[in-house]
Design a protein around this motif. Structure first.
Motif, PDB file in Angstrom:
ATOM      1  N   LYS A  85     -27.696  18.095 -42.033  1.00 20.21           N
ATOM      2  CA  LYS A  85     -26.680  17.029 -42.325  1.00 20.21           C
ATOM      3  C   LYS A  85     -25.587  17.770 -42.945  1.00 20.21           C
ATOM      4  O   LYS A  85     -25.768  19.074 -42.698  1.00 20.21           O
ATOM      5  CB  LYS A  85     -27.506  16.345 -43.462  1.00 20.21           C
ATOM      6  CG  LYS A  85     -28.391  15.113 -43.263  1.00 20.21           C
ATOM      7  CD  LYS A  85     -28.729  14.496 -44.496  1.00 20.21           C
ATOM      8  CE  LYS A  85     -29.985  13.407 -44.124  1.00 20.21           C
ATOM      9  NZ  LYS A  85     -30.164  12.647 -45.105  1.00 20.21           N
ATOM     10  N   GLY A  86     -24.473  17.299 -43.412  1.00 18.86           N
ATOM     11  CA  GLY A  86     -23.348  18.098 -44.000  1.00 18.86           C
ATOM     12  C   GLY A  86     -23.688  19.336 -44.599  1.00 18.86           C
ATOM     13  O   GLY A  86     -22.905  20.357 -44.493  1.00 18.86           O
ATOM     14  N   GLU A  87     -24.573  19.253 -45.497  1.00 15.68           N
ATOM     15  CA  GLU A  87     -24.628  20.284 -46.549  1.00 15.68           C
ATOM     16  C   GLU A  87     -24.984  21.502 -45.976  1.00 15.68           C
ATOM     17  O   GLU A  87     -24.523  22.531 -45.784  1.00 15.68           O
ATOM     18  CB  GLU A  87     -25.926  19.990 -47.413  1.00 15.68           C
ATOM     19  CG  GLU A  87     -27.270  19.142 -46.753  1.00 15.68           C
ATOM     20  CD  GLU A  87     -28.253  18.792 -47.675  1.00 15.68           C
ATOM     21  OE1 GLU A  87     -28.560  19.238 -48.628  1.00 15.68           O
ATOM     22  OE2 GLU A  87     -28.653  17.484 -47.503  1.00 15.68           O
ATOM     23  N   LEU A  90     -22.404  22.865 -43.651  1.00 18.05           N
ATOM     24  CA  LEU A  90     -21.364  23.801 -44.335  1.00 18.05           C
ATOM     25  C   LEU A  90     -21.714  24.960 -44.945  1.00 18.05           C
ATOM     26  O   LEU A  90     -21.010  25.941 -44.859  1.00 18.05           O
ATOM     27  CB  LEU A  90     -20.915  22.786 -45.770  1.00 18.05           C
ATOM     28  CG  LEU A  90     -19.793  21.606 -45.219  1.00 18.05           C
ATOM     29  CD1 LEU A  90     -19.271  21.017 -46.747  1.00 18.05           C
ATOM     30  CD2 LEU A  90     -18.844  21.971 -44.565  1.00 18.05           C
ATOM     31  N   ILE A 113     -18.777  15.069 -38.264  1.00 19.36           N
ATOM     32  CA  ILE A 113     -18.987  16.423 -38.532  1.00 19.36           C
ATOM     33  C   ILE A 113     -17.912  17.401 -38.254  1.00 19.36           C
ATOM     34  O   ILE A 113     -17.572  18.285 -39.097  1.00 19.36           O
ATOM     35  CB  ILE A 113     -20.341  16.860 -37.947  1.00 19.36           C
ATOM     36  CG1 ILE A 113     -21.788  16.015 -38.892  1.00 19.36           C
ATOM     37  CG2 ILE A 113     -20.566  18.465 -38.203  1.00 19.36           C
ATOM     38  CD1 ILE A 113     -22.033  16.590 -39.818  1.00 19.36           C
ATOM     39  N   LEU A 116     -15.179  17.274 -40.888  1.00 19.03           N
ATOM     40  CA  LEU A 116     -15.769  17.897 -42.257  1.00 19.03           C
ATOM     41  C   LEU A 116     -15.672  19.410 -41.895  1.00 19.03           C
ATOM     42  O   LEU A 116     -15.210  20.106 -43.009  1.00 19.03           O
ATOM     43  CB  LEU A 116     -17.069  17.538 -42.221  1.00 19.03           C
ATOM     44  CG  LEU A 116     -17.899  18.015 -43.614  1.00 19.03           C
ATOM     45  CD1 LEU A 116     -17.319  17.333 -44.700  1.00 19.03           C
ATOM     46  CD2 LEU A 116     -19.428  17.709 -43.371  1.00 19.03           C
ATOM     47  N   ARG A 119     -12.175  21.034 -42.365  1.00 19.26           N
ATOM     48  CA  ARG A 119     -11.648  20.690 -43.595  1.00 19.26           C
ATOM     49  C   ARG A 119     -12.052  22.190 -44.263  1.00 19.26           C
ATOM     50  O   ARG A 119     -11.477  22.618 -45.560  1.00 19.26           O
ATOM     51  CB  ARG A 119     -11.860  19.647 -44.417  1.00 19.26           C
ATOM     52  CG  ARG A 119     -11.133  18.473 -43.963  1.00 19.26           C
ATOM     53  CD  ARG A 119     -11.229  17.244 -44.816  1.00 19.26           C
ATOM     54  NE  ARG A 119     -12.457  16.666 -44.919  1.00 19.26           N
ATOM     55  CZ  ARG A 119     -12.908  15.751 -44.313  1.00 19.26           C
ATOM     56  NH1 ARG A 119     -11.813  15.113 -43.414  1.00 19.26           N
ATOM     57  NH2 ARG A 119     -13.886  14.959 -44.506  1.00 19.26           N
ATOM     58  N   LEU A 313     -15.079  23.203 -50.997  1.00 17.18           N
ATOM     59  CA  LEU A 313     -15.031  22.493 -52.327  1.00 17.18           C
ATOM     60  C   LEU A 313     -16.071  23.085 -53.471  1.00 17.18           C
ATOM     61  O   LEU A 313     -17.209  23.579 -52.774  1.00 17.18           O
ATOM     62  CB  LEU A 313     -15.561  20.955 -52.043  1.00 17.18           C
ATOM     63  CG  LEU A 313     -14.478  20.065 -51.430  1.00 17.18           C
ATOM     64  CD1 LEU A 313     -15.298  18.763 -50.947  1.00 17.18           C
ATOM     65  CD2 LEU A 313     -13.349  19.847 -52.344  1.00 17.18           C
TER      66      LEU A 313
ATOM     67  N   ARG B 335     -20.430  15.744 -56.483  1.00 19.00           N
ATOM     68  CA  ARG B 335     -19.487  16.100 -55.444  1.00 19.00           C
ATOM     69  C   ARG B 335     -20.094  16.461 -54.233  1.00 19.00           C
ATOM     70  O   ARG B 335     -19.718  16.474 -53.173  1.00 19.00           O
ATOM     71  CB  ARG B 335     -18.604  17.217 -56.200  1.00 19.00           C
ATOM     72  CG  ARG B 335     -17.319  16.937 -56.460  1.00 19.00           C
ATOM     73  CD  ARG B 335     -16.718  18.032 -57.207  1.00 19.00           C
ATOM     74  NE  ARG B 335     -17.151  18.286 -58.483  1.00 19.00           N
ATOM     75  CZ  ARG B 335     -16.230  18.821 -59.599  1.00 19.00           C
ATOM     76  NH1 ARG B 335     -15.317  19.381 -58.842  1.00 19.00           N
ATOM     77  NH2 ARG B 335     -16.712  18.755 -60.806  1.00 19.00           N
ATOM     78  N   TYR B 336     -21.381  17.400 -54.496  1.00 23.11           N
ATOM     79  CA  TYR B 336     -21.984  18.026 -53.309  1.00 23.11           C
ATOM     80  C   TYR B 336     -22.431  16.827 -52.265  1.00 23.11           C
ATOM     81  O   TYR B 336     -22.220  17.059 -51.092  1.00 23.11           O
ATOM     82  CB  TYR B 336     -22.990  18.586 -53.941  1.00 23.11           C
ATOM     83  CG  TYR B 336     -24.088  18.989 -52.963  1.00 23.11           C
ATOM     84  CD1 TYR B 336     -24.200  19.880 -52.045  1.00 23.11           C
ATOM     85  CD2 TYR B 336     -25.436  18.345 -53.391  1.00 23.11           C
ATOM     86  CE1 TYR B 336     -25.445  20.122 -51.103  1.00 23.11           C
ATOM     87  CE2 TYR B 336     -26.564  18.284 -52.449  1.00 23.11           C
ATOM     88  CZ  TYR B 336     -26.481  19.410 -51.558  1.00 23.11           C
ATOM     89  OH  TYR B 336     -27.668  19.325 -50.796  1.00 23.11           O
ATOM     90  N   ALA B 339     -19.592  15.454 -50.507  1.00 24.78           N
ATOM     91  CA  ALA B 339     -18.951  16.065 -49.589  1.00 24.78           C
ATOM     92  C   ALA B 339     -19.721  16.344 -48.388  1.00 24.78           C
ATOM     93  O   ALA B 339     -19.233  17.162 -47.318  1.00 24.78           O
ATOM     94  CB  ALA B 339     -18.891  17.685 -50.186  1.00 24.78           C
ATOM     95  N   LEU B 340     -20.831  15.615 -48.231  1.00 30.17           N
ATOM     96  CA  LEU B 340     -21.566  15.630 -46.909  1.00 30.17           C
ATOM     97  C   LEU B 340     -20.752  14.612 -45.918  1.00 30.17           C
ATOM     98  O   LEU B 340     -19.637  13.963 -46.349  1.00 30.17           O
ATOM     99  CB  LEU B 340     -22.569  14.988 -47.103  1.00 30.17           C
ATOM    100  CG  LEU B 340     -23.794  15.450 -47.875  1.00 30.17           C
ATOM    101  CD1 LEU B 340     -25.078  14.194 -48.392  1.00 30.17           C
ATOM    102  CD2 LEU B 340     -24.130  16.698 -47.639  1.00 30.17           C
ATOM    103  N   ASP B 341     -21.133  14.855 -44.692  1.00 27.56           N
ATOM    104  CA  ASP B 341     -20.469  13.922 -43.626  1.00 27.56           C
ATOM    105  C   ASP B 341     -20.625  12.691 -43.873  1.00 27.56           C
ATOM    106  O   ASP B 341     -21.384  12.244 -44.796  1.00 27.56           O
ATOM    107  CB  ASP B 341     -21.035  14.440 -42.241  1.00 27.56           C
ATOM    108  CG  ASP B 341     -22.373  13.763 -42.105  1.00 27.56           C
ATOM    109  OD1 ASP B 341     -23.320  14.540 -42.368  1.00 27.56           O
ATOM    110  OD2 ASP B 341     -22.646  12.867 -41.757  1.00 27.56           O
ATOM    111  N   PHE B 342     -19.777  11.639 -43.313  1.00 23.32           N
ATOM    112  CA  PHE B 342     -19.805  10.264 -43.759  1.00 23.32           C
ATOM    113  C   PHE B 342     -21.213   9.807 -43.677  1.00 23.32           C
ATOM    114  O   PHE B 342     -21.560   9.046 -44.488  1.00 23.32           O
ATOM    115  CB  PHE B 342     -18.550   9.414 -43.158  1.00 23.32           C
ATOM    116  CG  PHE B 342     -18.276   8.209 -43.617  1.00 23.32           C
ATOM    117  CD1 PHE B 342     -17.458   8.087 -44.492  1.00 23.32           C
ATOM    118  CD2 PHE B 342     -19.002   7.122 -43.002  1.00 23.32           C
ATOM    119  CE1 PHE B 342     -17.166   6.734 -44.908  1.00 23.32           C
ATOM    120  CE2 PHE B 342     -18.859   5.801 -43.448  1.00 23.32           C
ATOM    121  CZ  PHE B 342     -17.968   5.465 -44.386  1.00 23.32           C
ATOM    122  N   SER B 344     -24.129  10.584 -43.653  1.00 26.45           N
ATOM    123  CA  SER B 344     -25.141  11.247 -44.705  1.00 26.45           C
ATOM    124  C   SER B 344     -24.974  11.103 -46.071  1.00 26.45           C
ATOM    125  O   SER B 344     -25.883  11.104 -46.900  1.00 26.45           O
ATOM    126  CB  SER B 344     -25.420  12.789 -44.333  1.00 26.45           C
ATOM    127  OG  SER B 344     -25.441  13.169 -42.863  1.00 26.45           O
TER     128      SER B 344
END
Lengths: 315, 463
Positions: A85-87, A90, A113, A116, A119, A313, B335-336, B339-342, B344
């Motif tokens: 996932k995004g976490e 990143l 992704i 994301l 950015r 961020l 926030r964390y 800040a994930l992708d849309f 998730s």
């Protein structure tokens, strides 16, 4: 043409940028017939491929493109089995940032992704396909191929994209690019695989007969992404082939009408097309592959990594 | 609630002078002076001097021992009441606590709220209700109530401990965050809860239709290639739940309605005399799926933002009285996580800090919504829904009021927000209007009357 940092989708490109990319690919393609296929545009730059979805074709195409620009190319091995996932993406991007990567070529199963990542890094991000969102270099290679085949003035000419629009980032990006080039775009596929909210400029077609009477120049077959379908969208693969596939019988009609056939690959024989399509003299499938390297070279050569990095961020 | 003597408590007598009161029945606020003594309104007149309630010439405050609160140009309104708040405690205190939700409420002029039970563990028995209420009583400066689950662990199978929760003061039942998928289970819950004086509140969603959807199904979900949630997912469940309530002869409250068609279904059932109430969230009035833009997770919530046409229809429905209450569905996330992708990132945005100011900024100041509707739907009717009396700014009543300055602005900076989370589309946006004072009885909960036109000023009142 002022360079951009990232190439994330077709939507955010101007008409001028699209024209530039398509034209810049021409001299790169001309290189391929020479014995030395390499230029120095990206000498000393680091290009990294970050693929969360298995892909050999697109990844190889990008790697060859980067190599022919004299970049240093590395594949960053990520686990494609677990859902990243995004976490964790990143976290990986932080690592790549620390490695001073200049270009990140990313493919991921989740839409958004690459946006994301873009950015959160000063590197140029090239979207090599995200979820059902976008696949801009596929669109560019398709556009390049159509232009090479049908000429520069495409106004009023027609292409039909057939198949699984619901799961397809190729359909979204390629249709958009075709439209921006002046083509009219038709849509054919089982209603269950045609998503809600199609923009009004797409022309819906009900059947192959309907398609043929609309008189397109090009038929673009989408791959039936059997692996993405956790539920049943059509009764059987055989039925799909009979109703929506380019069958032997339809190939005869297509040949008689002199239509061109495209496919983003890899093909499912006996599903979206019959075997003999691959030997059809107006199949552009292999030319698409070749052109893919040229447009990816053009894209890499055009993008400019950012300079001061603001950092990710805060947590 | 903390009723001990407070060092920042106001002096015994306050004269709220020159303000305009927002009240049901009058679209335009009318002049009202209030004299408050020991937390009780002792006089409420258009002009207290003319009415003889305060001596002439006491404008400077003394000699009558009256502190004057200059409300010229300001709106006075009863403390607001929010029936849909996720305080995340117990379980996700990194996102919010009952105490910080209470402070966010005060920050937005809200003086009473109902918590949602989808915590970890879920509030599905009397012991947990008691624990939550104990925390609320000891750490919140406003009264707080909680709802309880319909089913154990919100799993949709067995009834939660309804009698035990009722004994601890639960105000209604909901599995909010999820629907009760099995209609037989919901039917039993409605029937059983009726004898305890409890109604059910429905998060309406047909899970088979929502699937992995992350936003409204439509042109924007197509453009972004994000799985869509069709409007019918909500509309079918809403229709089902109202029919179950009609059949069982119980009341049902439909939470966070998002579509014109769903709203019109409720309207028709109401016309047929069915006992159904419903709420609308400010974000479903203001934003639509197009606002997701470039995968902005501050526009991801469940149910999702729908269309521009739905925004307009819902606002008209609010004016027409289809919606009984405005409720924020205050849903803090770290926030964390946002800040994930849309796809998730979790669903939800905060609302307590921003609701009143944003409703003023977007609608009231442009004349699209009257102050009377706001007070009716965000102060009076939420209390009536729970069987409470609305707060009145009238002689003999406890002072529970908000002073709102329409001439000033609010910048929703991280510092301004009192919620522990800042997941709101208004983050760092400056909106017209400002909550300048919040009073509950003897307690001055918030005072930034004199903070000038700077941003984020907070003249005290925080513990």
């Amino acid at each position: 043409m002022t360079p951009r940092k990232d190439l994330l989708d077709i939507e955010s490109l101007t008409d001028g940028e699209i024209r530039h990319l398509l034209e810049a690919a021409v001299p790169f393609k001309a290189l391929f017939s020479k014995s030395v296929k390499k230029v120095n545009d990206l000498a000393g730059r680091t290009v990294l491929t970050l693929f969360y979805e298995p892909s050999t074709r697109t990844r190889s195409s990008f790697e060859i493109a980067a190599n022919r620009l004299s970049a240093d190319v590395t594949h960053f091995q990520v686990a494609t089995s677990a859902v990243a996932k995004g976490e964790s993406v990143l976290d990986t991007v932080d690592t790549l940032q620390a490695m001073k990567t200049d270009y990140i070529i990313v493919r991921h199963q989740a839409s958004g992704i690459p946006n994301l990542i873009a950015r959160h890094t000063s590197a140029s991000v090239l979207n090599a396909g995200d979820g059902a969102h976008a696949h801009p270099t596929q669109a560019l290679l398709d556009g390049f191929t159509v232009r090479e085949t049908l000429g520069e003035d495409l106004t009023g000419k027609r292409v039909v994209i057939v198949g699984d629009w619901l799961h397809s980032r190729v359909a979204r990006s390629t249709a958009q690019l075709f439209r921006r080039m002046g083509l009219q775009v038709g849509v054919l596929g089982p209603a269950t695989l045609i998503p809600r909210g199609l923009p009004g400029w797409l022309h819906p077609l009900a059947s192959w007969d309907d398609l043929l009477s609309w008189q397109p120049e090009v038929i673009y077959l989408l791959r039936v992404q059997l692996e993405r379908q956790q539920e049943q969208f059509f009764p059987s693969v055989g039925e799909y082939h009979r109703v929506y596939g380019l069958t032997e019988q339809r190939l005869r009609q297509v040949r008689d009408a002199g239509l061109w056939v495209m496919h983003p690959g890899p093909v499912n024989r006996g599903v979206e097309l019959t075997d003999s399509v691959l030997a059809y003299e107006r199949s552009l499938i292999n030319r698409q592959v070749e052109n893919g390297i040229a447009v990816r070279m053009a894209a890499l050569a055009w993008l400019r990594p950012g300079t001061p990095f603001r950092g990710r961020l805060p947590h | 609630m903390n009723t001990d003597s407070n060092p920042s408590a106001p002096a015994a007598r306050h004269w709220y002078r020159g303000g305009l009161v927002a009240a049901p029945g009058t679209r335009e606020p009318q002049p009202l002076d209030l004299l408050v003594e020991d937390g009780v309104i002792v006089a409420a007149e258009a002009d207290l001097v003319a009415a003889g309630a305060v001596p002439a010439g006491s404008a400077a405050g003394d000699p009558a021992g009256i502190e004057v609160i200059d409300c010229a140009g300001c709106i006075l309104l009863p403390g607001l009441f929010d029936v849909h708040v996720h305080a995340r405690e117990p379980g996700r205190e990194d996102k919010e606590t009952i105490a910080t939700a209470g402070e966010a409420a005060i920050n937005g002029g809200v003086t009473g709220m109902v918590l949602m039970p989808n915590t970890t563990p879920a509030i599905d028995n009397g012991g947990l209700v008691q624990a939550v209420m104990d925390i609320a009583r000891s750490r919140c400066r406003i009264p707080v109530w909680t709802s309880g689950c319909i089913t154990k662990e919100r799993a949709g199978r067995e009834l939660a401990g309804i009698a035990g929760m009722k004994a601890q003061g639960v105000v209604f039942l909901t599995d909010d965050g999820s629907p009760v998928e099995n209609p037989r289970v919901l039917r039993r819950a409605m029937e059983y809860a009726r004898d305890f004086g409890l109604f059910t509140a429905s998060h309406c969603e047909t899970m088979e239709l929502s699937g992995a959807g992350a936003m409204n199904e439509g042109p924007t979900s197509f453009r972004l290639g994000v799985p869509g949630v069709p409007a019918i997912s909500e509309e079918i469940c809403l229709d089902r739940d109202i029919r179950l309530a009609q059949y069982t002869g119980t009341h049902v409250h439909i939470q966070h309605v998002t579509t014109a068609r769903g709203m019109n279904t409720i309207r028709r059932f109401k016309e047929d005399g069915v006992s159904v109430s419903c709420e609308v969230a400010p974000h479903h009035l203001m934003f639509c799926d197009e606002d997701v833009g470039d995968f902005d997770t501050h526009y991801k919530m469940n149910p999702p933002l729908r269309t521009r046409e739905d925004n307009e229809a819902l606002l008209q429905g609010l004016i027409d009285g289809v919606f009984d209450v405005i409720a924020t569905d205050h849903a803090p996330h770290t926030r964390y996580e946002k800040a994930l992708d849309f796809v998730s990132a979790p669903f939800g945005i905060t609302g307590l800090d921003t609701a009143l100011v944003s409703l003023f900024d977007r609608f009231i100041r442009h004349g699209h919504l009257g102050w009377d509707v706001l007070v009716t739907r965000y102060a009076d009717e939420p209390r009536r829904l729970l069987g409470f009396e609305p707060v009145r700014l009238a002689a003999g009543e406890r002072a529970e009021l908000v002073v709102f300055d329409p001439r000033r602005t609010t910048r929703f900076s991280e510092d301004f927000m009192r919620s522990k989370s800042i997941n709101t589309p208004f983050l760092n946006h400056e909106l017209q209007g400002r909550v300048t004072r919040v009073v509950f009885g003897r307690e001055l909960l918030l005072d930034r009357m004199d903070a000038g036109l700077d941003h984020g000023g907070d003249g005290g009142g925080r513990p």
